[in-house]
Design an enzyme around this catalytic site. Structure first.
Site, PDB file in Angstrom:
ATOM      1  CE  LYS A  92     126.019  48.617  83.611  1.00 59.12           C
ATOM      2  NZ  LYS A  92     125.910  47.228  84.043  1.00 59.12           N
ATOM      3  N   GLY A 110     118.807  40.134  88.235  1.00 61.42           N
ATOM      4  CA  GLY A 110     118.989  41.246  89.173  1.00 61.42           C
ATOM      5  C   GLY A 110     117.678  41.891  89.594  1.00 61.42           C
ATOM      6  NE  ARG A 111     114.866  42.842  83.999  1.00 63.45           N
ATOM      7  CZ  ARG A 111     116.008  42.522  83.396  1.00 63.45           C
ATOM      8  NH1 ARG A 111     117.146  42.932  83.888  1.00 63.45           N
ATOM      9  NH2 ARG A 111     116.004  41.798  82.289  1.00 63.45           N
ATOM     10  CE  LYS A 135     122.857  37.489  88.255  1.00 60.28           C
ATOM     11  NZ  LYS A 135     121.740  37.345  87.329  1.00 60.28           N
ATOM     12  CD  GLU A 145     126.548  53.020  88.782  1.00 62.28           C
ATOM     13  OE1 GLU A 145     127.130  51.908  88.677  1.00 62.28           O
ATOM     14  OE2 GLU A 145     125.864  53.513  87.875  1.00 62.28           O
ATOM     15  CG  HIS A 194      96.537  67.706  94.310  1.00 64.51           C
ATOM     16  ND1 HIS A 194      95.524  68.634  94.322  1.00 64.51           N
ATOM     17  CD2 HIS A 194      96.103  66.656  95.041  1.00 64.51           C
ATOM     18  CE1 HIS A 194      94.531  68.176  95.074  1.00 64.51           C
ATOM     19  NE2 HIS A 194      94.856  66.975  95.515  1.00 64.51           N
ATOM     20  CD  GLU A 223     117.860  46.436  83.965  1.00 60.79           C
ATOM     21  OE1 GLU A 223     118.504  47.482  84.117  1.00 60.79           O
ATOM     22  OE2 GLU A 223     117.883  45.512  84.795  1.00 60.79           O
TER      23      GLU A 223
HETATM   24  O1  F6P Z   1     122.805  48.247  84.927  1.00 57.97           O
HETATM   25  C1  F6P Z   1     121.829  47.280  84.995  1.00 57.97           C
HETATM   26  C2  F6P Z   1     122.059  46.237  86.037  1.00 57.97           C
HETATM   27  O2  F6P Z   1     122.838  45.221  85.536  1.00 57.97           O
HETATM   28  C3  F6P Z   1     120.732  45.722  86.563  1.00 57.97           C
HETATM   29  O3  F6P Z   1     120.187  44.747  85.783  1.00 57.97           O
HETATM   30  C4  F6P Z   1     121.092  45.282  87.925  1.00 57.97           C
HETATM   31  O4  F6P Z   1     119.959  45.157  88.705  1.00 57.97           O
HETATM   32  C5  F6P Z   1     122.014  46.387  88.361  1.00 57.97           C
HETATM   33  O5  F6P Z   1     122.706  46.747  87.191  1.00 57.97           O
HETATM   34  C6  F6P Z   1     122.957  46.062  89.469  1.00 57.97           C
HETATM   35  O6  F6P Z   1     123.830  45.030  89.148  1.00 57.97           O
HETATM   36  P1  F6P Z   1     124.665  44.278  90.259  1.00 57.97           P
HETATM   37  O7  F6P Z   1     123.713  43.661  91.204  1.00 57.97           O
HETATM   38  O8  F6P Z   1     125.488  43.283  89.521  1.00 57.97           O
HETATM   39  O9  F6P Z   1     125.518  45.304  90.960  1.00 57.97           O
END
Ligand code: F6P
Length: 531
Positions: free
Chosen positions: A496, A270-271, A209, A215, A387, A356
């Site tokens: 972060k 995002g979620r 987003k 990452e 199990h 979240e």
């Molecule tokens: O670290 C949390 C977050 O902001 C989530 O809410 C989101 O889904 C994820 O990181 C990824 O964010 P982006 O889509 O901006 O890379």
């Protein structure tokens, strides 16, 4: 106006506190014995989906009070505010309109003077055309071969939704296509994925987003480098990289051509984004038509949520039961237990969705809340969980309300496997409720442990869309009652920021002394170990 009610100030909350004392000794098995219609009265169907909530520690008075709480907290007003595009995500000054992404029945939805439905349709068409080019083989990789491997690079909401759906709908995979999902910044994730694909037949979808997530950016850059090492030239990048984002400038700066970008908007959390272009990896894997069916299923759930009276409204009842256990019976966690191997990432998806969204301590009027908000949400598919951790569900000192989910029909009807699977589902909910007496306390099952059961006819794009949207709306209702902001995620920021500071301290060889002694010790120990 979006409501802002302290739930503890309502008479229903106070009545529920008193009612909780009364209900302490109630045994669910007695309730079933007394009322043969309990299943009928405490279950709701939505098309081919059954939601049975009869195995909960509730009586009619409980439900009446919970429904009064729903009314006192003005959740109906909040639902209308969300669907109409009010800026209900106040802390980020945004609307919350993932429901619009799956709305095929409205003509217009004006937000900030713009018809967002027109924008949505245009991106959907772009996705559809792209899928057609991919699946017909007209979109080719650098060596002239068509694309077979889809690698989605994203994290959190830009990963969990696509991976959950793609796994759950594996039987619908387009022949020859294979999807991979790389999220962890640990290079192992990308490296192990690259061992299973051919560069010349691979499409990387960079899904972010913000297009700034550490990452995702690290993985995207390394994937690009890997592609070049595999014989592709700079000019070939356009055939192997597309991006999904709200941040056009960031995508451009990365070197992805504007025509290879699929946009979405800041009013998609995002979620809650799998329904947007973030679902591109889903559409590329199972086909655009199936992706659209997923949206249709979710829209059915949206209509049910927006229009059904609260007592017949599945997400509302799910939410109220969750509040009953969390705030009045002191439960700290909830388990989601799909009896379907394909659904194995469904609990992880809603772990993010719930935790979240509702893992918050500040109320909508800026004060710290005086009551519990979102519980820990976790789970694994049955029967594996039986199990592993069901011991605690049956005999542990914590009560964990559980959601059992299963399809009536399997995609793999081998022998009697599906009956074996479902017999375990039904028996577990029965055992958790009934318990069993024994002279030896080690062998006693107290029972009276609550479960919800969801039965779907089959896991299809449509039914999965419906189920997923029901769970989303549960989160919404709980956030309104808890009087918190469910659509921001400031709690992820501090880690972060500190990671950036720590990274600077790791980039030189001197001893680090600027943190607490544990953090200094860890960094300095690592510096010695890496030599
Ligand atoms: O670290 C949390 C977050 O902001 C989530 O809410 C989101 O889904 C994820 O990181 C990824 O964010 P982006 O889509 O901006 O890379």
């Amino acid at each position: 106006m979006f409501p802002q009610v302290d739930p503890t100030s309502t008479s229903s909350w106070q009545a529920l506190l008193l009612h909780h004392e009364k209900i302490q000794k109630v045994q669910m098995k007695d309730l079933f014995a007394k009322d043969p219609s309990r299943f009928n009265r405490y279950s709701i169907t939505l098309e081919a989906l059954l939601f049975d909530y009869s195995k909960n520690k509730v009586v009619d008075e409980t439900m009446t009070l919970l429904l009064q709480l729903f009314t006192s907290c003005k959740v109906d007003v909040a639902i209308k505010a969300m669907f109409s595009g009010e800026l209900i995500n106040k802390t980020e000054n945004r609307a919350v309109l993932h429901t619009a992404l799956r709305d095929f029945t409205s003509d217009k939805l004006i937000v900030d003077g713009m018809d967002i439905l027109a924008d949505i349709r245009s991106v959907q068409k772009q996705m559809k055309d792209f899928c057609f080019r991919l699946h017909s083989g007209t979109w080719k990789g650098f060596s002239g071969k068509p694309i077979r491997y889809i690698v989605n690079i994203g994290i959190g909401g830009s990963d969990l939704g696509p991976v959950m759906v793609t796994e759950a709908l594996k039987p619908y995979t387009i022949s020859g296509m294979k999807a991979f999902f790389v999220s962890n910044v640990d290079a192992t994730h990308l490296a192990e994925t690259c061992k299973q694909i051919n560069a010349e037949e691979t499409l990387f979808i960079i899904a972010s987003k913000t297009f700034t997530t550490q990452e995702t950016m690290a993985n995207a850059h390394s994937a690009r480098q890997w592609l070049l090492q595999q014989g592709a030239l700079e000019k070939d990048i356009a055939r192997h990289f597309v991006a999904v984002s709200t941040h056009e400038a960031g995508v451009k700066a990365f070197g992805i051509a504007p025509e290879n970008m699929f946009v979405f908007w800041d009013w998609v959390g995002g979620r809650y984004s799998l329904w947007s272009a973030i679902g591109l990896s889903i559409a590329c894997t199972i086909g655009y038509e199936n992706f659209e069916q997923l949206l249709h299923g979710a829209h059915t759930a949206d209509c049910h949520f927006a229009k059904s009276p609260p007592e017949k409204n599945i997400p509302v009842i799910m939410a109220l039961l969750g509040i009953w256990y969390r705030n009045f019976l002191g439960c700290t966690s909830e388990a989601i237990l799909p009896y379907d191997q394909y659904m194995h990432r469904f609990p992880a998806y809603f772990q993010q969705g719930n935790m979240e969204s509702n893992g918050k301590h500040a109320s909508r009027d800026g004060k710290l809340v005086s009551y519990a908000t979102g519980p820990v949400v976790w789970g694994e598919p049955g029967t594996n969980g039986q199990h592993a951790f069901y011991q605690l569900l049956h005999q542990g000192t914590d009560i964990v309300p559980c959601d059992f989910i299963a399809p009536a029909q399997s995609h793999n009807p081998w022998g009697n496997h599906h009956q074996l699977l479902l017999s375990n589902f039904f028996a577990q909910t029965e055992a958790l409720m009934l318990g069993s007496a024994h002279a030896d306390s080690n062998r006693v099952f107290e029972g009276n442990r609550p479960t919800n059961s969801f039965l779907l006819k089959k896991i299809t794009p449509y039914s999965l869309g419906m189920l997923t949207a029901l769970y989303e709306h549960k989160i919404f209702v709980q956030g309104v009652i808890w009087n918190i902001f469910s659509f921001d995620q400031f709690g992820v920021e501090l880690g972060k920021v500190l990671a950036k500071n720590v990274l600077k301290d790791m980039e030189h060889d001197e001893e680090v002394t600027t943190h607490d002694s544990s953090t200094n010790g860890l960094i300095n120990f690592w510096k010695k170990m890496r030599e």
